[in-house]
Design an enzyme around this catalytic site. Structure first.
Site, PDB file in Angstrom:
ATOM      1  CG  LEU A  59      -1.984  -1.103   1.250  1.00  0.00           C
ATOM      2  CD1 LEU A  59      -2.730  -1.092   2.569  1.00  0.00           C
ATOM      3  CD2 LEU A  59      -2.962  -0.962   0.089  1.00  0.00           C
ATOM      4  CB  SER A  63      12.018   6.783   6.404  1.00  0.00           C
ATOM      5  OG  SER A  63      11.260   7.273   7.507  1.00  0.00           O
ATOM      6  CB  ALA A  65       7.007   0.721   8.736  1.00  0.00           C
ATOM      7  CB  THR A  66       6.887  -1.667   3.745  1.00  0.00           C
ATOM      8  OG1 THR A  66       8.185  -1.133   3.441  1.00  0.00           O
ATOM      9  CG2 THR A  66       6.108  -1.848   2.448  1.00  0.00           C
ATOM     10  CB  VAL A  67       1.464  -0.132   5.131  1.00  0.00           C
ATOM     11  CG1 VAL A  67       0.056  -0.636   5.435  1.00  0.00           C
ATOM     12  CG2 VAL A  67       2.004   0.631   6.334  1.00  0.00           C
ATOM     13  CE  LYS A  82       4.559   1.358  11.462  1.00  0.00           C
ATOM     14  NZ  LYS A  82       4.330   2.319  12.548  1.00  0.00           N
ATOM     15  CG  ASP A 153       3.901  11.958   9.130  1.00  0.00           C
ATOM     16  OD1 ASP A 153       3.816  12.903   8.311  1.00  0.00           O
ATOM     17  OD2 ASP A 153       4.493  10.897   8.876  1.00  0.00           O
TER      18      ASP A 153
END
Length: 356
Positions: A59, A63, A65-67, A82, A153
């Site tokens: 998705l 910097s 994590a990747t979801v 996550k 954020d």
């Protein structure tokens, strides 16, 4: 399916050193947070195991994590995964521990539910429920602001699970925070100018940017070359503030006289033509996108704005732990273009309510 808004914040009085790392054993007590009941768990498929979830698609990537979108093999629910990379011999990031700890305490239908935690030698994966849109975003913001927590954020990429960015608890009296927060396009002008004594108004600006982007289909303040250009983009829409409209404006750390040119503010509907097609949208957006931070509308007041007047009145009596989508007659409109077509006819068709 949940609704909106996850945060990663610290508790009041807690250490906020983002570089601090903790041992992997410390995360174990946070595993299986808010997991579904044993009766719903499929035979032989455990919590806390990577094999219990199927990855469908990426998705977004940040910097830290990747979801991914995924499916739980435990209960067949769609989930957001996550995945946080762990650096060798450094253990679990302190930011991940405080995020999980906070989510254990926040109980609200518009705060994303943390279903599970999976830890391996290389990664730490948070399993969240999958959710959406604008009324829920403001409802979630109102709740965390009441708990003295700032998100810091907010951006469209975080609307799905909103767990990739910085956040801190807003203490009383207010602490001084860093100005290096919020993705550039969604960062308010006071923070761009170096202000560090911000409050919940920082999240309201970001939410206002998201609101306009949802309607217009593109970011309102998209810059490419840093803070100077970002401020130019903002001043082109709002006009350059003065000491009369923004006390202390010229005393902010990054104040640059060269930026203070003669600029007349333009109406949002001129910059974003679709604003004129949605009743009360321009007024709500302008009250969120106010240069002077203390002049921005609060999340709680924004929920009462006339933009949301088509919503059923009893929606505002929905308990914190209950989704607004459980209210009879309320459901999400799938395509924004359908809303525009409905407004063109002078009404919202099919008894649907606007929810972005």
């Amino acid at each position: 399916m949940g609704d909106m808004l996850c945060v990663s914040a610290v508790r009041p009085g807690c250490s906020s050193c983002c570089s601090e790392r903790r041992s992997s054993q410390q995360i174990q007590g946070l595993q299986h947070v808010e997991a579904v009941t044993t009766a719903e768990q499929r035979q032989g498929i455990p919590f806390g195991a990577a094999t219990s979830y199927i990855h469908l698609e990426k998705l977004c990537e940040g910097s830290c994590a990747t979801v991914y979108k995924g499916i739980s093999r435990i209960n067949s629910q769609v989930v957001a995964l996550k995945v946080i990379k762990l650096e060798a011999e450094e253990g679990v990031p302190f930011t991940a521990i405080r995020e999980a700890s906070l989510l254990k305490c926040l109980k609200h239908a518009n705060i994303v539910l943390l279903h599970d935690i999976i830890q391996t030698k290389e990664t730490l994966t948070f399993v969240f429920e999958y959710m959406l849109f604008m009324f829920q975003l403001l409802r979630g913001l109102a709740y965390i602001h009441q708990q003295h927590i700032l998100h810091r954020d907010l951006k469209p990429q975080n609307l799905l699970i909103s767990c990739l960015g910085l956040a801190r608890a807003q203490s009383i009296p207010r602490q001084t925070y860093s100005s290096e927060v919020v993705t550039l396009w969604y960062r308010p002008p006071d923070v761009l100018l170096g202000a560090t004594a911000y409050s919940s108004d920082i999240d309201i600006w970001s939410a206002g940017c998201i609101f306009v982007e949802m309607i217009q289909g593109q970011p309102i303040f998209a810059a490419t070359s840093g803070t100077h250009e970002q401020l130019e983009k903002i001043w082109a829409v709002l006009g350059v503030p003065t000491e009369d409209t923004w006390p202390g404006f010229s005393k902010l750390p990054n104040y640059n006289p060269e930026l203070v040119a003669s600029r007349r503010p333009q109406r949002l509907r001129v910059i974003c033509d679709r604003m004129s097609r949605v009743p009360a949208a321009e007024n709500l957006a302008s009250r969120m996108l106010t240069a002077f931070p203390r002049g921005r509308i609060s999340a709680q007041d924004a929920l009462l704005h006339s933009f949301f007047s088509p919503l059923p009145p009893h929606l505002y009596q929905v308990p914190a732990g209950q989704s607004v989508l459980t209210v009879p007659g309320v459901r999400l409109q799938p395509e924004i273009c359908d809303l525009f077509a409905s407004y063109g006819k002078g009404r919202v068709s099919g008894g649907l309510s606007k929810f972005w």
